[in-house]
Design a protein around this motif. Structure first.
Motif, mmCIF file in Angstrom:
data_model
loop_
_atom_site.group_PDB
_atom_site.id
_atom_site.type_symbol
_atom_site.label_atom_id
_atom_site.label_comp_id
_atom_site.label_asym_id
_atom_site.label_seq_id
_atom_site.Cartn_x
_atom_site.Cartn_y
_atom_site.Cartn_z
ATOM 1 N N HIS A 62 0.939 -17.235 5.756
ATOM 2 C CA HIS A 62 1.866 -17.914 6.662
ATOM 3 C C HIS A 62 1.728 -19.434 6.526
ATOM 4 N N TRP A 63 0.508 -19.907 6.367
ATOM 5 C CA TRP A 63 0.276 -21.344 6.196
ATOM 6 C C TRP A 63 0.969 -21.859 4.939
ATOM 7 N N LEU A 64 0.999 -21.037 3.897
ATOM 8 C CA LEU A 64 1.681 -21.408 2.659
ATOM 9 C C LEU A 64 3.196 -21.423 2.821
ATOM 10 N N GLY A 65 3.688 -20.924 3.937
ATOM 11 C CA GLY A 65 5.123 -20.894 4.169
ATOM 12 C C GLY A 65 5.785 -19.588 3.788
ATOM 13 N N LEU A 66 4.994 -18.545 3.552
ATOM 14 C CA LEU A 66 5.540 -17.248 3.156
ATOM 15 C C LEU A 66 5.800 -16.378 4.377
ATOM 16 N N ASP A 67 6.786 -15.528 4.267
ATOM 17 C CA ASP A 67 7.119 -14.598 5.342
ATOM 18 C C ASP A 67 7.549 -13.280 4.721
ATOM 19 N N TRP A 68 7.469 -12.219 5.483
ATOM 20 C CA TRP A 68 7.773 -10.879 4.984
ATOM 21 C C TRP A 68 8.149 -10.005 6.160
ATOM 22 N N PRO A 69 8.865 -8.927 5.917
ATOM 23 C CA PRO A 69 9.263 -8.036 7.012
ATOM 24 C C PRO A 69 8.117 -7.139 7.458
ATOM 25 N N ASP A 70 8.147 -6.760 8.710
ATOM 26 C CA ASP A 70 7.227 -5.769 9.256
ATOM 27 C C ASP A 70 7.938 -4.404 9.294
ATOM 28 N N PRO A 71 7.161 -3.315 9.289
ATOM 29 C CA PRO A 71 5.698 -3.281 9.231
ATOM 30 C C PRO A 71 5.183 -3.463 7.810
ATOM 31 N N VAL A 72 3.962 -3.949 7.708
ATOM 32 C CA VAL A 72 3.301 -4.110 6.415
ATOM 33 C C VAL A 72 2.703 -2.774 5.997
ATOM 34 N N MET A 73 2.956 -2.368 4.768
ATOM 35 C CA MET A 73 2.353 -1.123 4.271
ATOM 36 C C MET A 73 0.855 -1.320 4.101
ATOM 37 N N ARG A 74 0.076 -0.342 4.588
ATOM 38 C CA ARG A 74 -1.379 -0.363 4.429
ATOM 39 C C ARG A 74 -1.789 0.943 3.761
ATOM 40 N N GLN A 75 -2.501 0.844 2.668
ATOM 41 C CA GLN A 75 -2.844 2.036 1.901
ATOM 42 C C GLN A 75 -3.701 3.025 2.678
ATOM 43 N N SER A 76 -4.529 2.537 3.571
ATOM 44 C CA SER A 76 -5.393 3.430 4.336
ATOM 45 C C SER A 76 -4.595 4.393 5.216
ATOM 46 N N LYS A 77 -3.324 4.094 5.445
ATOM 47 C CA LYS A 77 -2.459 4.968 6.238
ATOM 48 C C LYS A 77 -1.687 5.954 5.373
ATOM 49 N N ARG A 78 -1.907 5.899 4.063
ATOM 50 C CA ARG A 78 -1.114 6.720 3.140
ATOM 51 C C ARG A 78 -1.955 7.731 2.346
ATOM 52 N N LEU A 79 -3.134 8.040 2.847
ATOM 53 C CA LEU A 79 -4.007 8.952 2.120
ATOM 54 C C LEU A 79 -3.391 10.343 1.958
ATOM 55 N N ALA A 80 -2.605 10.771 2.956
ATOM 56 C CA ALA A 80 -1.959 12.080 2.852
ATOM 57 C C ALA A 80 -0.929 12.089 1.723
ATOM 58 N N VAL A 81 -0.249 10.961 1.522
ATOM 59 C CA VAL A 81 0.727 10.846 0.432
ATOM 60 C C VAL A 81 0.021 10.954 -0.913
ATOM 61 N N TYR A 82 -1.102 10.257 -1.042
ATOM 62 C CA TYR A 82 -1.851 10.311 -2.298
ATOM 63 C C TYR A 82 -2.393 11.719 -2.534
ATOM 64 N N GLY A 83 -2.867 12.351 -1.465
ATOM 65 C CA GLY A 83 -3.397 13.705 -1.595
ATOM 66 C C GLY A 83 -2.337 14.696 -2.053
ATOM 67 N N ALA A 84 -1.126 14.566 -1.522
ATOM 68 C CA ALA A 84 -0.036 15.459 -1.916
ATOM 69 C C ALA A 84 0.325 15.253 -3.392
ATOM 70 N N ALA A 85 0.289 14.003 -3.839
ATOM 71 C CA ALA A 85 0.594 13.720 -5.241
ATOM 72 C C ALA A 85 -0.470 14.333 -6.160
ATOM 73 N N LEU A 86 -1.722 14.225 -5.755
ATOM 74 C CA LEU A 86 -2.801 14.832 -6.543
ATOM 75 C C LEU A 86 -2.665 16.353 -6.582
ATOM 76 N N ASP A 87 -2.289 16.936 -5.460
ATOM 77 C CA ASP A 87 -2.081 18.391 -5.422
ATOM 78 C C ASP A 87 -0.991 18.800 -6.404
ATOM 79 N N ALA A 88 0.066 17.988 -6.489
ATOM 80 C CA ALA A 88 1.166 18.300 -7.391
ATOM 81 C C ALA A 88 0.718 18.236 -8.855
ATOM 82 N N LEU A 89 -0.085 17.230 -9.164
ATOM 83 C CA LEU A 89 -0.600 17.128 -10.537
ATOM 84 C C LEU A 89 -1.565 18.266 -10.855
ATOM 85 N N TRP A 90 -2.382 18.629 -9.888
ATOM 86 C CA TRP A 90 -3.331 19.737 -10.084
ATOM 87 C C TRP A 90 -2.573 21.038 -10.347
ATOM 88 N N ALA A 91 -1.501 21.274 -9.590
ATOM 89 C CA ALA A 91 -0.717 22.500 -9.753
ATOM 90 C C ALA A 91 -0.072 22.576 -11.129
#
Length: 277
Positions: A62-91
């Motif tokens: 923000h100090w640099l003058g940058l801005d972005w829309p909310d919400p910000v994606m956080r990977q720690s909230k997407r572990l289920a998505v990654y797990g489903a992708a791994l399951d698909a590759l395993w299958a």
């Protein structure tokens, strides 16, 4: 197609000049194209991620003058998505468990007949020790040879200063120069390569702007995009900001931390000039 860039820092240390350059360049490119600049927090490394570092990222950007829309994606909230992708590759028979330690791999590759140890974008190229052993635990590796049988075109477009043009990848490059990469680690449930591909697709990222140290990893990301049926963005791998000795900046290099320059009274304009924008 909408022009979408992103900056994707990990909250594991201070924002330094290299981060500032990458973020501002991505934002500048989006602005010039009438597009969008997004922020993503890559916090899958829970052992090293800190809330205080994440807060500093927001404050510095923000100090640099940058801005972005909310919400910000956080990977720690997407572990289920990654797990489903791994399951698909395993299958599809594309993954296997590996219990080899780094020492095991180094020992296997240091035999006299093996010659010099080969390194690729994911580190030491794995010799395939566990590929046919049907292990029940350990990291999950991609069976590269099997994966390559399922894809054809592995090319991508690069607009960065050192590799601009159509990048053509050969399957032999993957087998000999990359090998069976890790797609999920014990302590994360995913990997950088897997998560970044899925996250960029979810965000609709059209142009990936990042340092040239990740150029070779792009081949891995293109392969995963093909396996998941995801679009491939254009890539822009920019030059790295280096110290006086020519060494690229790292988070442990507090001497180049943005907070230090701010404390000295430097302005965002000063920072832009320092990194060549």
């Amino acid at each position: 197609m909408a022009f979408v860039t992103r900056f994707a820092p990990s909250p594991t240390g201070p924002v330094h000049l290299g981060h500032a350059y990458s973020a501002m360049l991505a934002a500048d490119m989006a602005r010039a194209a009438g597009g969008r600049f997004l922020l993503r927090i890559e916090d899958i490394d829970r052992a090293r991620s800190r809330a205080s570092w994440e807060a500093q990222i927001y404050d510095d950007l923000h100090w640099l003058g940058l801005d972005w829309p909310d919400p910000v994606m956080r990977q720690s909230k997407r572990l289920a998505v990654y797990g489903a992708a791994l399951d698909a590759l395993w299958a599809r028979g594309l993954l296997y468990h590996c219990t080899c330690t780094r020492r095991d791999i180094e020992t296997a590759m240091s035999a006299p007949q093996e010659g010099a140890m080969p390194f690729g974008p994911d580190g030491l190229i794995y010799p395939g020790t566990c590929r046919d052993l049907q292990r029940k635990d350990g990291v999950l590796r991609l069976n590269m040879a099997t994966a390559l049988d399922l894809v054809d075109d592995l090319n991508f477009t690069e607009t960065g200063p050192r590799h601009a043009g159509r990048i053509e990848m050969d399957k032999a490059d993957y087998l000999n120069g990359i090998g069976d990469i890790v797609l999920a680690r014990r302590d994360m449930g995913t990997s950088y390569h897997l998560s970044v591909v899925l996250d960029d697709a979810e965000l609709g990222t059209s142009h990936v702007v990042r340092g040239e140290d990740l150029f070779e990893a792009t081949a891995i990301h293109v392969l995963l995009q093909r396996l998941f049926g995801l679009p491939t963005p254009e890539y822009h791998h920019h030059t790295l900001i280096r110290d006086a000795a020519g060494k690229r900046l790292a988070k442990r290099d507090d001497a180049r931390a943005l907070a230090k320059y701010r404390a000295e009274g430097r302005s965002p304009t000063d920072i832009r000039q320092m990194v060549g924008l």
